[in-house]
Write an enzyme that holds these catalytic residues in place. Structure first.
Site, PDB file in Angstrom:
ATOM      1  N   GLY A 256       0.815  -1.210   0.000  1.00  0.00           N
ATOM      2  CA  GLY A 256       0.000   0.000   0.000  1.00  0.00           C
ATOM      3  C   GLY A 256       0.844   1.252   0.000  1.00  0.00           C
ATOM      4  O   GLY A 256       0.642   2.161  -0.776  1.00  0.00           O
ATOM      5  N   LEU A 631      10.185  -7.411  17.435  1.00  0.00           N
ATOM      6  CA  LEU A 631       9.218  -8.488  17.674  1.00  0.00           C
ATOM      7  C   LEU A 631       9.506  -9.726  16.840  1.00  0.00           C
ATOM      8  O   LEU A 631       9.223 -10.850  17.262  1.00  0.00           O
ATOM      9  CB  LEU A 631       7.804  -7.973  17.383  1.00  0.00           C
ATOM     10  CG  LEU A 631       7.348  -6.806  18.271  1.00  0.00           C
ATOM     11  CD1 LEU A 631       6.028  -6.233  17.772  1.00  0.00           C
ATOM     12  CD2 LEU A 631       7.222  -7.243  19.724  1.00  0.00           C
ATOM     13  N   ASN A 632      10.037  -9.528  15.647  1.00  0.00           N
ATOM     14  CA  ASN A 632      10.406 -10.646  14.780  1.00  0.00           C
ATOM     15  C   ASN A 632      11.621 -10.205  13.976  1.00  0.00           C
ATOM     16  O   ASN A 632      11.538  -9.276  13.165  1.00  0.00           O
ATOM     17  CB  ASN A 632       9.248 -11.028  13.851  1.00  0.00           C
ATOM     18  CG  ASN A 632       9.572 -12.227  12.960  1.00  0.00           C
ATOM     19  OD1 ASN A 632      10.604 -12.279  12.306  1.00  0.00           O
ATOM     20  ND2 ASN A 632       8.660 -13.195  12.916  1.00  0.00           N
ATOM     21  N   LYS A 634      13.225 -11.467  11.542  1.00  0.00           N
ATOM     22  CA  LYS A 634      13.179 -11.649  10.091  1.00  0.00           C
ATOM     23  C   LYS A 634      12.279 -10.622   9.414  1.00  0.00           C
ATOM     24  O   LYS A 634      12.667  -9.990   8.417  1.00  0.00           O
ATOM     25  CB  LYS A 634      12.707 -13.070   9.746  1.00  0.00           C
ATOM     26  CG  LYS A 634      12.693 -13.377   8.258  1.00  0.00           C
ATOM     27  CD  LYS A 634      12.342 -14.835   7.981  1.00  0.00           C
ATOM     28  CE  LYS A 634      13.480 -15.743   8.391  1.00  0.00           C
ATOM     29  NZ  LYS A 634      13.242 -17.154   7.962  1.00  0.00           N
ATOM     30  N   THR A 635      11.068 -10.420   9.941  1.00  0.00           N
ATOM     31  CA  THR A 635      10.173  -9.441   9.316  1.00  0.00           C
ATOM     32  C   THR A 635      10.682  -8.018   9.529  1.00  0.00           C
ATOM     33  O   THR A 635      10.481  -7.145   8.678  1.00  0.00           O
ATOM     34  CB  THR A 635       8.738  -9.573   9.858  1.00  0.00           C
ATOM     35  OG1 THR A 635       8.743  -9.384  11.274  1.00  0.00           O
ATOM     36  CG2 THR A 635       8.151 -10.939   9.518  1.00  0.00           C
ATOM     37  N   LYS A 702       8.747  -0.160  18.956  1.00  0.00           N
ATOM     38  CA  LYS A 702       8.459   1.063  18.201  1.00  0.00           C
ATOM     39  C   LYS A 702       8.395   0.749  16.710  1.00  0.00           C
ATOM     40  O   LYS A 702       8.728  -0.348  16.265  1.00  0.00           O
ATOM     41  CB  LYS A 702       9.533   2.130  18.471  1.00  0.00           C
ATOM     42  CG  LYS A 702       9.477   2.682  19.881  1.00  0.00           C
ATOM     43  CD  LYS A 702      10.310   3.925  20.058  1.00  0.00           C
ATOM     44  CE  LYS A 702      11.780   3.646  20.082  1.00  0.00           C
ATOM     45  NZ  LYS A 702      12.569   4.800  20.572  1.00  0.00           N
ATOM     46  N   GLY A 703       7.960   1.739  15.933  1.00  0.00           N
ATOM     47  CA  GLY A 703       7.766   1.536  14.505  1.00  0.00           C
ATOM     48  C   GLY A 703       9.074   1.370  13.745  1.00  0.00           C
ATOM     49  O   GLY A 703      10.082   1.996  14.062  1.00  0.00           O
ATOM     50  N   GLU A 706       8.897   2.561   8.273  1.00  0.00           N
ATOM     51  CA  GLU A 706       9.315   3.746   7.531  1.00  0.00           C
ATOM     52  C   GLU A 706      10.688   4.255   7.957  1.00  0.00           C
ATOM     53  O   GLU A 706      11.213   5.196   7.364  1.00  0.00           O
ATOM     54  CB  GLU A 706       8.261   4.843   7.708  1.00  0.00           C
ATOM     55  CG  GLU A 706       6.959   4.465   7.036  1.00  0.00           C
ATOM     56  CD  GLU A 706       5.758   5.261   7.525  1.00  0.00           C
ATOM     57  OE1 GLU A 706       5.027   5.800   6.686  1.00  0.00           O
ATOM     58  OE2 GLU A 706       5.555   5.334   8.745  1.00  0.00           O
TER      59      GLU A 706
END
Length: 745
Positions: A256, A631-632, A634-635, A702-703, A706
């Site tokens: 997106g 949190l992961n 790999k991702t 946190k994010g 981006e």
């Protein structure tokens, strides 16, 4: 269906720090691990259903008709001439083509039905519906439209001096502190440079598509959307309905990057058409229609002024931004978003002004603000480092703030300097030649560049329901979306860790407004917000399990599907009976105002530039980042790889071209709009520093999505300058902008 027993709601407003996290005390040991995407097998086998792929009986097909003038009025649409063509069902003109909303650029409280005024070239003005896609497309191409054309504003350069101050958006359009002009005048060393970036397109792999069907007075829409809970409200408003009569399903979204934050033209068109003809309608946009009629990132003209003493200490920082959008639209590209807090300066001015053009709507695109704003800021810092005569990393260290320079609030965490130091060591920064164009290897000029990365962290209101059935299997339900970021897997990991379950015993259901409303995917707040709501639901379930075990919650251990406490180990399936469930709800609170929350990083790039042709080849890139709890692994790495690739595109190739005669997007497909391909992308190394942010959420995450793009383009540009001595400031840095300045062969 199981008849679930007790159901709790666990709500949290982030008014205070949360130093303790259940993710630190769980025994399942799945958080942070590089676990494969649980939806991966569906995707690679073609079994993941995207927006245009739902098998709906009796489906009709719609094709959008777009305006072929840049400004004017629609006088007549000769619909009768094509209604008689083979397979054509109807031609519909009485629908609102685009609902402008806060996520996409504005808000219209009274949706307009049908198009009279043409706002930009390519704006949808009708939809042709037929028994097949091919018949609808053919009829749409034969449809004739009569216009009353008006003079439009299509040339940014011609109108750049006619601009206005926008209303407040994600940041105040004007902000600052001190007396910047006086400080700049008095500075010993000055940089005053203007950088320009073009319009850009999100270019997601999956084009926008919607399938609309009505069941009595309820609308069911299968679409490609990022934020379903707000999209539902927007769609209902467009159609004059109540939101509870609209259901949107978007279980898988093929990217997106902001273009699917709000509803797009095809959704309203499909809904109105389906209602009118009495059967389901699919409207899938062709790639050219996506470029023409969704949204773009605004072009920018950014003047950056830096004033410093002879040691490189900033006395003044100015970032003045000109962007563009349609008349009356409030959204502006917040180029100075990170400039507010990245470097210490006693005198700061940041401004944003909008040039009103009759171009395609400008709205959020991945890392709105930082993606292009940090190109300008970080290139200017590179220029200042050279003017002062110090290393670019040392310059940034000398201007490291201890608090927000304007708002004077503390940073929740800040590891920019450790990111730069670690990156420099890993990349071999000490081998960089400080003098530009001094590392020549045959026809190739080599150079290194770096740039800081920062992306503000946000928490959004979000909710989720988690249940455990009589077999001890957990199910997560929330209308959160997975746009390729790994949401399915991350929410499963959070659930598995807190409830002590194997990942295989957790089912995650996303992308359906029948589930509790979530934050959605955008602004890098998806995992933190929806993840926290899942965390809270699981926390409540732990309380229920402890009660059933007859032990205190802090004396309970959950692992491998068993509850352990009071010297007993009991299968969850025995404890929960017919099943238990809980809902978690999170909302932002005082912490977002009392602390400055951001993720940080440092990009490093090495390029080779051909001294004869000006061709740029990126040899390698490295990024070191601190984004709270990972949190992961790999991702998270995958998100950074995508962001860096985005930054490379912005630096070297991506440019949406508008015809100055009518505003038309000239290069409106992936053959002419040049996103990076595999051959353009080098080996990219990614490392994360250990970090926990107790002010962000109970997970301390946190994010990241981006963060990878922010500053990446500047690192490439700075490497090109180091290689060639050519400081090009008009992006993308195509070879024609380098050739004249290259050193003699």
């Amino acid at each position: 269906m199981f008849g679930f027993g007790k159901s709790d709601t666990n709500a949290l407003t982030m008014d205070k720090p949360h130093p303790d996290s259940l993710l630190d005390t769980g025994a399942q040991d799945v958080i942070g691990k590089p676990i494969d995407r649980i939806d991966g097998p569906l995707k690679v086998s073609g079994r993941a259903t995207y927006a245009a792929e739902y098998d709906i009986p009796n489906l009709a097909y719609g094709f959008l008709v777009r305006a072929t003038v840049g400004s004017g009025k629609v006088v007549d649409i000769n619909a009768d001439a094509v209604r008689g063509l083979p397979g054509v069902i109807d031609v519909i003109t009485d629908y609102k083509t685009f609902i402008r909303n806060p996520g996409q650029g504005g808000d219209r409280k009274k949706p307009q039905q049908g198009v009279d005024d043409v706002a930009y070239f390519g704006e949808p003005i009708a939809i042709v519906v037929a028994d097949s896609y091919e018949a609808a497309r053919d009829a749409a191409q034969q449809l004739t439209v009569e216009y009353e054309e008006k003079d439009g504003r299509y040339d940014f350069a011609a109108y750049r001096d006619e601009h206005d101050k926008p209303p407040e958006g994600v940041m105040p359009p004007y902000t600052g502190t001190g007396d910047p002009d006086a400080a700049f005048d008095a500075a010993a060393i000055k940089i005053d440079a203007t950088y320009t970036t073009p319009s850009q397109n999100s270019a997601a792999m999956e084009p926008h598509a919607s399938i609309a069907l009505w069941q009595d007075d309820e609308l069911h829409l299968y679409g490609a959307y990022q934020m379903l809970s707000t999209d539902r409200i927007q769609l209902a408003k467009a159609l004059g309905m109540k939101p509870d009569k609209v259901r949107i399903v978007a279980r898988f979204v093929g990217g997106g990057f902001g273009s699917k934050l709000g509803i797009a033209p095809e959704s309203v068109a499909a809904a109105v058409a389906a209602k009118q003809i009495g059967r389901p309608v699919k409207c899938a946009m062709a790639r050219q229609q996506v470029f023409d009629a969704t949204v773009r990132r605004s072009n920018t003209e950014q003047r950056v002024r830096l004033g410093a003493d002879t040691d490189g200490k900033l006395s003044m920082l100015g970032h003045n931004c000109l962007v563009s959008n349609l008349p009356e639209e409030g959204f502006f590209e917040p180029c100075g978003q990170a400039t507010q807090f990245l470097y210490a300066a006693p005198n700061i001015t940041i401004t944003h002004d909008i040039v009103r053009l009759d171009w395609l709507l400008a709205a959020s695109m991945r890392a709105p603000g930082e993606a292009v704003g940090m190109i300008a800021l970080e290139c200017a810092m590179d220029e200042l480092a050279e003017a002062v005569g110090i290393d670019p990393i040392e310059l940034r260290k000398r201007n490291e703030p201890t608090e927000h320079p304007i708002d004077h609030i503390p940073f929740s965490t800040r590891q920019l300097v450790p990111c730069m130091d670690r990156g420099a060591a890993l990349f071999g920064w000490s081998k960089r030649q400080a003098k530009p164009a001094s590392d020549r290897r045959g026809e190739w000029l080599y150079g290194m560049g770096m740039a800081a990365s920062a992306r503000s962290n946000m928490l959004q209101k979000s909710s989720a329901k988690v249940s455990i059935d009589g077999q001890g299997h957990a199910t997560v339900e929330t209308d959160m979306t997975d746009i390729g970021t790994g949401t399915y897997t991350i929410l499963a990991q959070i659930t598995a860790e807190i409830l002590g379950l194997p990942i295989a015993d957790v089912t995650v259901k996303l992308g359906d407004t029948a589930f509790p409303p979530a934050a959605g995917s955008g602004g890098s707040f998806g995992a933190g917000s929806s993840g926290t709501s899942v965390y809270l639901a699981c926390e409540a379930l732990r309380g229920q399990i402890a009660e059933k075990m007859g032990v205190a919650t802090d004396a309970l251990t959950l692992k491998d599907g068993r509850a352990i406490g009071d010297n007993r180990s009991v299968p969850l399936a025995e404890l929960v009976g017919d099943g238990i469930e809980a809902t978690g709800q999170v909302a932002p609170g005082k912490q977002e105002k009392e602390t400055l929350q951001s993720s940080y990083g440092a990009h490093f790039c090495e390029v080779a530039v051909n001294a004869v042709t000006g061709e740029v080849r990126i040899k390698r890139m490295l990024g070191v980042f601190a984004g709270g709890r990972i949190l992961n692994a790999k991702t998270a790495r995958s998100q950074i790889l995508g962001g860096v690739t985005f930054g490379i595109g912005a630096a070297l190739s991506e440019e949406l071209v508008h015809d100055p005669r009518n505003g038309k997007v000239v290069n409106r497909d992936l053959a002419e709009y040049h996103v990076p391909v595999n051959a353009d992308i080098p080996q990219i190394d990614v490392e994360f520093l250990s970090e926990r942010d107790i002010h962000a959420n109970p997970m301390h995450a946190k994010g990241l999505g981006e963060l990878g793009i922010s500053g990446a383009g500047a690192a490439v540009a700075n490497a090109i300058y180091n290689a060639t001595g050519v400081r090009a400031r008009d992006f993308p840095l195509t070879l024609d902008k380098l050739l004249d300045g290259l050193p003699a062969v």
